[in-house]
Write an enzyme that holds these catalytic residues in place. Structure first.
Site, PDB file in Angstrom:
ATOM      1  N   LYS A 188       0.849  -1.195   0.000  1.00  9.73           N
ATOM      2  CA  LYS A 188       0.000   0.000   0.000  1.00  9.73           C
ATOM      3  C   LYS A 188       0.884   1.245   0.000  1.00  9.73           C
ATOM      4  CE  LYS A 188      -1.907   2.880   2.713  1.00  9.73           C
ATOM      5  NZ  LYS A 188      -1.817   4.068   1.867  1.00  9.73           N
ATOM      6  N   GLU A 264       9.594   1.223  10.648  1.00  6.37           N
ATOM      7  CA  GLU A 264      10.725   2.131  10.340  1.00  6.37           C
ATOM      8  C   GLU A 264      10.125   3.522  10.398  1.00  6.37           C
ATOM      9  OE1 GLU A 264      13.457   0.413   9.757  1.00  6.37           O
ATOM     10  OE2 GLU A 264      12.549  -1.521   9.303  1.00  6.37           O
ATOM     11  N   CYS A 299      13.735  10.842   6.493  1.00 11.60           N
ATOM     12  CA  CYS A 299      13.642  10.432   7.893  1.00 11.60           C
ATOM     13  C   CYS A 299      14.963  10.649   8.617  1.00 11.60           C
ATOM     14  CB  CYS A 299      13.248   8.966   7.962  1.00 11.60           C
ATOM     15  SG  CYS A 299      14.308   7.918   6.955  1.00 11.60           S
ATOM     16  N   GLU A 398       9.972  16.349  14.635  1.00 11.63           N
ATOM     17  CA  GLU A 398      10.390  16.127  13.244  1.00 11.63           C
ATOM     18  C   GLU A 398       9.626  17.116  12.354  1.00 11.63           C
ATOM     19  OE1 GLU A 398       9.073  12.478  11.262  1.00 11.63           O
ATOM     20  OE2 GLU A 398      11.093  12.255  10.444  1.00 11.63           O
TER      21      GLU A 398
HETATM   22  P1  NAD Z   1       2.365   8.321   7.677  1.00 15.47           P
HETATM   23  O1  NAD Z   1       2.590   7.563   8.917  1.00 15.47           O
HETATM   24  O2  NAD Z   1       1.364   9.396   7.665  1.00 15.47           O
HETATM   25  O3  NAD Z   1       1.957   7.335   6.487  1.00 15.47           O
HETATM   26  C1  NAD Z   1       2.764   6.244   6.096  1.00 15.47           C
HETATM   27  C2  NAD Z   1       1.885   5.193   5.440  1.00 15.47           C
HETATM   28  O4  NAD Z   1       0.973   4.705   6.412  1.00 15.47           O
HETATM   29  C3  NAD Z   1       1.028   5.735   4.294  1.00 15.47           C
HETATM   30  O5  NAD Z   1       0.913   4.757   3.295  1.00 15.47           O
HETATM   31  C4  NAD Z   1      -0.314   5.970   4.963  1.00 15.47           C
HETATM   32  O6  NAD Z   1      -1.409   5.913   4.077  1.00 15.47           O
HETATM   33  C5  NAD Z   1      -0.356   4.818   5.942  1.00 15.47           C
HETATM   34  N1  NAD Z   1      -1.242   5.036   7.089  1.00 15.47           N
HETATM   35  C6  NAD Z   1      -1.602   6.215   7.658  1.00 15.47           C
HETATM   36  N2  NAD Z   1      -2.455   5.997   8.675  1.00 15.47           N
HETATM   37  C7  NAD Z   1      -2.638   4.653   8.756  1.00 15.47           C
HETATM   38  C8  NAD Z   1      -3.404   3.811   9.594  1.00 15.47           C
HETATM   39  N3  NAD Z   1      -4.177   4.299  10.564  1.00 15.47           N
HETATM   40  N4  NAD Z   1      -3.340   2.482   9.399  1.00 15.47           N
HETATM   41  C9  NAD Z   1      -2.541   1.951   8.440  1.00 15.47           C
HETATM   42  N5  NAD Z   1      -1.816   2.705   7.587  1.00 15.47           N
HETATM   43  C10 NAD Z   1      -1.847   4.044   7.752  1.00 15.47           C
HETATM   44  O7  NAD Z   1       3.801   8.868   7.247  1.00 15.47           O
HETATM   45  P2  NAD Z   1       4.163   9.777   5.970  1.00 15.47           P
HETATM   46  O8  NAD Z   1       3.767  11.179   6.267  1.00 15.47           O
HETATM   47  O9  NAD Z   1       3.685   9.126   4.737  1.00 15.47           O
HETATM   48  O10 NAD Z   1       5.753   9.646   5.933  1.00 15.47           O
HETATM   49  C11 NAD Z   1       6.619  10.457   6.633  1.00 15.47           C
HETATM   50  C12 NAD Z   1       7.170   9.738   7.851  1.00 15.47           C
HETATM   51  O11 NAD Z   1       7.846   8.540   7.442  1.00 15.47           O
HETATM   52  C13 NAD Z   1       8.203  10.556   8.578  1.00 15.47           C
HETATM   53  O12 NAD Z   1       7.971  10.483   9.966  1.00 15.47           O
HETATM   54  C14 NAD Z   1       9.514   9.884   8.218  1.00 15.47           C
HETATM   55  O13 NAD Z   1      10.540  10.089   9.152  1.00 15.47           O
HETATM   56  C15 NAD Z   1       9.105   8.456   8.103  1.00 15.47           C
HETATM   57  N6  NAD Z   1      10.059   7.671   7.311  1.00 15.47           N
HETATM   58  C16 NAD Z   1      10.867   6.764   7.958  1.00 15.47           C
HETATM   59  C17 NAD Z   1      11.814   6.028   7.249  1.00 15.47           C
HETATM   60  C18 NAD Z   1      12.703   5.020   7.945  1.00 15.47           C
HETATM   61  O14 NAD Z   1      13.304   4.187   7.261  1.00 15.47           O
HETATM   62  N7  NAD Z   1      12.819   5.055   9.278  1.00 15.47           N
HETATM   63  C19 NAD Z   1      11.944   6.220   5.858  1.00 15.47           C
HETATM   64  C20 NAD Z   1      11.104   7.140   5.232  1.00 15.47           C
HETATM   65  C21 NAD Z   1      10.167   7.869   5.974  1.00 15.47           C
END
Ligand code: NAD
Length: 495
Positions: A188, A264, A299, A398
């Site tokens: 997804k 992650e 991230c 962040e």
């Molecule tokens: P997010 O948590 O809003 O969304 C990530 C994914 O989760 C999306 O596909 C979203 O649709 C889904 N999602 C959202 N709510 C959900 C729920 N209730 N149930 C299941 N799935 C759900 O994050 P974002 O804004 O897309 O990404 C940015 C974040 O990702 C930042 O905090 C960044 O640091 C982190 N990130 C971490 C890494 C790593 O390797 N540690 C790498 C890239 C990004």
């Protein structure tokens, strides 16, 4: 390629927003769709399937059937290797199209979509393909009358939920090890950037991944994402995203079938530059280049810069001289190094943090404003705050935007204490010529990756992940295979 040519290609690019289930492109069962807006200029790229629980059920059923009949899991590692290497080759073949989709969808500069996202995706698929037929299982040193085999088996149906900042690459970090190990996958992508994930599904099929083995469901987190996390027939979830959602994922795993849940998550990484740093110019270029890379939407961005008081003035002078190099430009211009922020919501969040920095008492040295508003897209100037202290919001949370906060120190042990005083623990760095100080500091920093005298080190061969609330898993390297395999012991009586 010239900017004009990229624009021509962008105008001609067709978008297929349908989901990919059981080897076929389909709209959501509910017929619901959502508009996919480009952050470059706000234009509507096209409609995307808004998948929900019913589509999740269909995709998981397709993945389960494919897993159970062994059409992929039953292939030898050498056979899976050949398919994954072909998959990698095709990603490279369609590289220009994939890079264009990535840039249109999430706003990053086209040159990085090509060099980082397309090349990184192909490299990840190829690396796990090449690795998988070189891994041996174990025989335990038991008594002579028995044989105990310790073998690795695929977990089964893996759900991969990924964010929008490196849409294709984050997907590759999940699907490459999961597929290499023989699992079926339901991916997804983020609702903000679903296009390359969907194209990857077409390409996987062309490469020879059998129908049902790799499915892609675009949709919203609280709908498709939550239905996957709660699904009783998903065996494992590989999640990358915010810490807030990561906590929900772990709860949903516990609330349903206790699926293996790997997270992650976010970061607030500290970069510590000591006065005895071996190359101040390199330290400045790295500090500035790493925070503004990908518009600060990384991230592991080193968003907290700790500079030893005695060199801070010189450091800031050099940093300020570099700021014009990072002005946001047209993402379809190969000369641009900063592109657009992913959407209006994220733009508002970043501008909110900039206001919090100003009102919280930090000194704005550069940037701080929106840019290129006439384009209809979402751009922010590279922003530099001095006189930040660890209690300020911009030093604690962040931001996920091009905002660098500078803090100062006189004793490196105090810098380490402050660096560790965060719920996150993704990455950190220390710059010093003193080898003992480097090693002591690297050991004391609570982070999954610590850099010494650089910040750019990154490779598929090394694990990537965090301590504390930056997550519980590791992507990349052979260690990622641990997430997508079960360890089985088989006792055999010999007589
Ligand atoms: P997010 O948590 O809003 O969304 C990530 C994914 O989760 C999306 O596909 C979203 O649709 C889904 N999602 C959202 N709510 C959900 C729920 N209730 N149930 C299941 N799935 C759900 O994050 P974002 O804004 O897309 O990404 C940015 C974040 O990702 C930042 O905090 C960044 O640091 C982190 N990130 C971490 C890494 C790593 O390797 N540690 C790498 C890239 C990004």
């Amino acid at each position: 390629m010239s900017t004009n040519l990229w624009h021509e290609r962008a105008a001609a690019q067709s978008i297929d927003g349908r989901a990919f289930i059981g080897g076929e492109r389909v709209w959501a069962k509910s017929e619901q769709r959502f508009d996919n807006l480009s952050p470059i200029d706000g234009r509507n790229l096209g409609a995307v399937a808004r998948c929900d629980g019913a589509d999740v059920d269909a995709a998981v059923a397709a993945a389960r059937a494919a897993f159970d009949d062994g059409r992929w899991a039953g292939k030898s590692p050498a056979q899976r290797k050949r398919v994954l290497i072909k998959f990698a080759d095709l990603v490279q073949k369609y590289g220009a199209e994939l890079a264009l989709l990535e840039t249109l969808d999430m706003g990053k500069p086209i040159k990085y979509s090509q060099s980082v996202d397309v090349n990184g995706t192909a490299n990840t698929l190829r690396w796990y393909g090449e690795a998988i037929d070189k891994i041996y299982d174990e025989i335990a040193p038991t008594a002579a009358n028995s044989l105990a085999l310790i073998t690795r088996e695929p977990v089964g149906v893996v759900a991969a939920i990924v964010p929008w900042n490196y849409p294709m690459l984050m997907a590759a970090w999940k699907i490459a090890p999961a597929l290499a190990a023989g699992n079926s996958v339901v991916l997804k992508p983020s609702e903000k950037s679903p296009l390359t994930a969907l194209r990857l599904a077409d390409i996987a099929l062309e490469a020879g991944i059998p129908p049902g083995v790799f499915n892609v469901l675009p949709g919203f987190g609280h709908e498709a994402g939550a239905a996957l996390a709660l699904h009783m027939d998903v065996d494992c979830i590989g999640f990358t995203g915010s810490t807030r959602t990561g906590k929900q994922i772990l709860q949903m795993a516990g609330q349903s079938n206790l699926k293996r849940a790997w997270t992650e998550l976010g970061g607030k990484s500290a970069n510590i530059v000591c006065a005895d740093c071996p190359d101040l110019d390199a330290a400045v270029a790295s500090a500035v280049g790493s925070i503004f890379f990908n518009q600060g939407e990384s991230c592991n961005a080193p968003s907290r810069l700790f500079v030893e008081e005695s060199i801070k003035e010189r450091f800031l002078e050099k940093a300020l001289a570099m700021m014009p190099d990072f002005q946001p430009g047209d993402p379809l211009d190969e000369a641009s190094v900063m592109g657009a922020i992913v959407d209006a919501t994220q733009l508002k969040i970043v501008m909110g943090y900039i206001e919090a920095g100003k009102s919280g008492g930090a000194k704005l040295l550069a940037g701080g404003r929106q840019a290129r508003s006439e384009s209809g897209g979402f751009y922010v100037e590279p922003t530099l705050f001095d006189q930040v202290d660890s209690s300020m919001t911009i030093a604690r949370e962040e931001i996920f935007g091009p905002v660098l906060s500078v803090l100062s120190f006189t004793d490196v042990r105090e810098a380490v204490r402050q660096a560790n005083a965060t719920p996150y623990g993704l990455q950190a760095a220390v710059w010093t010529s003193n080898i003992s100080k480097a090693i002591q500091t690297a050991r004391a920093l609570r982070a999954g990756t610590v850099h010494v005298n650089q910040y750019d080190g990154d490779d598929v061969t090394v694990p990537f992940g965090g301590y504390k609330q930056s997550g519980n898993g590791r992507d990349k390297s052979l260690h990622a295979l641990d997430k997508y395999t079960e360890l089985k012991t088989t006792w055999i009586q010999i007589g």
